[in-house]
Scaffold this motif. Structure first.
Motif, mmCIF file in Angstrom:
data_model
loop_
_atom_site.group_PDB
_atom_site.id
_atom_site.type_symbol
_atom_site.label_atom_id
_atom_site.label_comp_id
_atom_site.label_asym_id
_atom_site.label_seq_id
_atom_site.Cartn_x
_atom_site.Cartn_y
_atom_site.Cartn_z
ATOM 1 N N PRO A 118 2.195 14.724 -12.775
ATOM 2 C CA PRO A 118 2.710 14.189 -14.016
ATOM 3 C C PRO A 118 4.243 14.719 -14.288
ATOM 4 N N ARG A 119 4.651 16.092 -13.879
ATOM 5 C CA ARG A 119 5.828 16.483 -14.483
ATOM 6 C C ARG A 119 7.022 15.893 -13.840
ATOM 7 N N GLU A 120 6.728 15.343 -12.639
ATOM 8 C CA GLU A 120 7.839 14.821 -11.833
ATOM 9 C C GLU A 120 7.903 13.056 -12.359
ATOM 10 N N ARG A 121 6.995 12.816 -13.106
ATOM 11 C CA ARG A 121 6.862 11.309 -13.503
ATOM 12 C C ARG A 121 8.026 10.902 -14.537
ATOM 13 N N SER A 122 8.572 11.621 -15.062
ATOM 14 C CA SER A 122 9.528 11.247 -16.339
ATOM 15 C C SER A 122 10.832 10.695 -15.752
ATOM 16 N N SER A 123 10.984 10.961 -14.611
ATOM 17 C CA SER A 123 12.317 10.256 -13.671
ATOM 18 C C SER A 123 11.838 8.943 -13.298
ATOM 19 N N LEU A 124 10.615 8.836 -13.192
ATOM 20 C CA LEU A 124 9.992 7.410 -12.354
ATOM 21 C C LEU A 124 10.028 6.158 -13.360
ATOM 22 N N LEU A 125 9.640 6.511 -14.583
ATOM 23 C CA LEU A 125 9.381 5.457 -15.527
ATOM 24 C C LEU A 125 10.864 4.925 -16.086
ATOM 25 N N ARG A 158 0.773 -1.151 0.082
ATOM 26 C CA ARG A 158 0.074 0.018 -0.050
ATOM 27 C C ARG A 158 0.888 1.209 0.179
ATOM 28 N N THR A 159 2.052 1.325 0.876
ATOM 29 C CA THR A 159 2.822 2.360 0.866
ATOM 30 C C THR A 159 3.637 2.589 -0.618
ATOM 31 N N PHE A 160 3.810 1.599 -1.248
ATOM 32 C CA PHE A 160 4.240 1.680 -2.505
ATOM 33 C C PHE A 160 3.435 2.158 -3.583
ATOM 34 N N PHE A 161 1.949 1.986 -3.443
ATOM 35 C CA PHE A 161 1.019 2.338 -4.135
ATOM 36 C C PHE A 161 0.870 3.774 -4.022
ATOM 37 N N GLU A 162 0.806 4.094 -2.774
ATOM 38 C CA GLU A 162 0.658 5.507 -2.309
ATOM 39 C C GLU A 162 1.565 6.473 -2.938
ATOM 40 N N ALA A 163 2.758 5.940 -3.168
ATOM 41 C CA ALA A 163 4.130 6.753 -3.810
ATOM 42 C C ALA A 163 3.615 6.685 -5.395
ATOM 43 N N LEU A 164 3.152 5.775 -5.897
ATOM 44 C CA LEU A 164 2.649 6.013 -7.060
ATOM 45 C C LEU A 164 1.455 6.747 -7.591
ATOM 46 N N TYR A 165 0.432 6.893 -6.616
ATOM 47 C CA TYR A 165 -0.510 7.925 -6.380
ATOM 48 C C TYR A 165 -0.074 9.430 -6.653
ATOM 49 N N TYR A 166 1.111 9.704 -5.843
ATOM 50 C CA TYR A 166 1.745 10.913 -5.659
ATOM 51 C C TYR A 166 2.239 11.296 -7.068
ATOM 52 N N PHE A 167 2.861 10.296 -7.865
ATOM 53 C CA PHE A 167 3.425 10.997 -9.311
ATOM 54 C C PHE A 167 2.269 10.765 -10.168
ATOM 55 N N ASP A 168 1.212 10.324 -10.011
ATOM 56 C CA ASP A 168 -0.092 10.287 -10.689
ATOM 57 C C ASP A 168 -0.499 11.557 -10.749
ATOM 58 N N GLU A 169 -0.741 12.263 -9.481
ATOM 59 C CA GLU A 169 -1.245 13.576 -9.381
ATOM 60 C C GLU A 169 -0.358 14.549 -9.811
ATOM 61 N N SER A 195 6.898 2.300 -27.812
ATOM 62 C CA SER A 195 6.174 3.171 -28.736
ATOM 63 C C SER A 195 4.572 2.386 -28.697
ATOM 64 N N GLY A 196 3.521 2.952 -29.163
ATOM 65 C CA GLY A 196 2.219 2.276 -28.957
ATOM 66 C C GLY A 196 1.725 2.027 -27.834
ATOM 67 N N ARG A 197 1.375 0.753 -27.604
ATOM 68 C CA ARG A 197 0.670 0.245 -26.283
ATOM 69 C C ARG A 197 2.143 0.302 -25.213
ATOM 70 N N ASN A 198 3.310 0.433 -25.576
ATOM 71 C CA ASN A 198 4.344 0.407 -24.674
ATOM 72 C C ASN A 198 4.958 1.745 -24.529
ATOM 73 N N SER A 199 4.424 2.650 -25.121
ATOM 74 C CA SER A 199 4.782 4.245 -24.760
ATOM 75 C C SER A 199 4.864 4.430 -23.429
ATOM 76 N N PRO A 200 5.450 5.581 -22.859
ATOM 77 C CA PRO A 200 5.364 5.608 -21.483
ATOM 78 C C PRO A 200 3.942 6.140 -20.869
ATOM 79 N N HIS A 201 3.331 6.897 -21.666
ATOM 80 C CA HIS A 201 1.883 7.360 -21.300
ATOM 81 C C HIS A 201 0.960 6.193 -21.177
#
Length: 311
Positions: free
Chosen positions: A179-186, A166-177, A193-199
């Motif tokens: 998005p500008r900080e998400r590029s360093s996460l993925l 759950r703690t791990f998931f809450e960290a993912l929620y933070y990056f979901d909210e 590309s396509g279905r495997n694009s970062p988005h």
């Protein structure tokens, strides 16, 4: 005579209420459950609060619902279908009757295999996770190599194991909210590309996270949410079963596959090639889920969760 014609005229009858009766089929049938369901619906703490004038009749095969003509019958039908969609999940009767808190399934012989499974998934997380979701303060300041600063640590009790997820998931929620900080996460954010694009990968990650973080509002199958609360709480009943924990395991692996994506390579293969796992925890198949018994079985599971053993 006028008096005779008046007496022959039929007397007006009091207007009777009109009702609409419809059925909601429950498949497979609820043989042996009808009486228990009726008792749950009659309980003063029952989660279903019917509209005035609504009456439910339960048989072994379906629900017959009688509603007053002034009631929104379509709305009643939708509500009941949603209520009973999880009727065959363990703990549904008690959940419907209004029981609260969370319980571990008493029919599960041991939780040790599941703790072992989550500890091995934690090893995968520890190898691949970027610092932002690996350490409690987002930095690699763990000088002594002790796990106390890790966001997700190994545990020997199933509640603590799920609390860490759950703690791990809450960290993912933070990056979901944010998005500008998400590029360093993925990982490999410039690959795919396509279905495997970062988005697209991030969309799938959050679909899995939200599904696993569902509450007990619509049923007792609550995979993660219960772990943040004491056993006796005022939330609707959550019954933790082996099937539910296997759902968490599958969901975690799907999240790992997207979060730690490397083009043209499978997650399990990359993990196995790194050879950073501890040999001691793979020395015996005792007290382990079948897919976690050996490194090769675990590699296959990380590559393809659809082949996961069901028991």
């Amino acid at each position: 005579p006028a008096s005779a014609s008046a007496s022959a005229r039929p007397k007006p009858q009091p207007q009777q209420d009109r009702f609409l009766v419809f059925e909601i089929a429950i498949l497979p049938s609820i043989v042996g459950m009808a009486a228990a369901l009726q008792d749950s619906l009659s309980s003063p703490t029952c989660l279903y609060k019917p509209y005035p004038g609504t009456k439910i009749f339960i048989s072994e095969k379906d629900l017959r619902v009688r509603v007053h003509q002034t009631t929104n019958a379509a709305g009643v039908r939708v509500e009941l279908k949603r209520l009973f969609q999880k009727i065959h999940i363990k703990g549904f009767i008690e959940w419907l009757a209004g029981k609260q808190g969370w319980e571990l399934d008493s029919d599960e012989p041991s939780w040790t295999p599941y703790c072992d499974a989550f500890n091995k998934l934690q090893e995968v997380y520890k190898i691949f996770a970027p610092k932002a979701i690996k350490f409690t303060d987002g930095r690699d300041n763990n000088k002594d190599g002790v796990d106390k600063k890790l966001l997700w640590t190994k545990e020997s009790h199933i509640k603590e194991s799920i609390t860490n997820v759950r703690t791990f998931f809450e960290a993912l929620y933070y990056f979901d909210e944010n998005p500008r900080e998400r590029s360093s996460l993925l990982l490999s954010s410039k690959q795919g590309s396509g279905r495997n694009s970062p988005h697209r990968r991030w969309q799938r990650i959050m679909v899995n996270v939200r599904n696993l973080m569902r509450t007990s509002k619509y049923g007792p199958d609550t995979p993660i949410h219960w772990s943040a609360h004491g056993r006796y709480n005022r939330y609707n009943l959550a019954l933790i079963t082996g099937d539910l924990l296997r759902e968490v395991i599958r969901g975690l692996i799907h999240i790992f596959q997207d979060l730690f994506f490397v083009e043209d390579k499978c997650l399990g293969t990359i993990w196995y090639e790194k050879q950073e796992f501890s040999g001691a925890c793979w020395s015996t198949e005792k007290n382990k889920l079948p897919d976690f018994a050996t490194t090769k079985k675990f590699e296959a599971l990380l590559n393809n969760t659809t082949a996961m053993t069901t028991n």
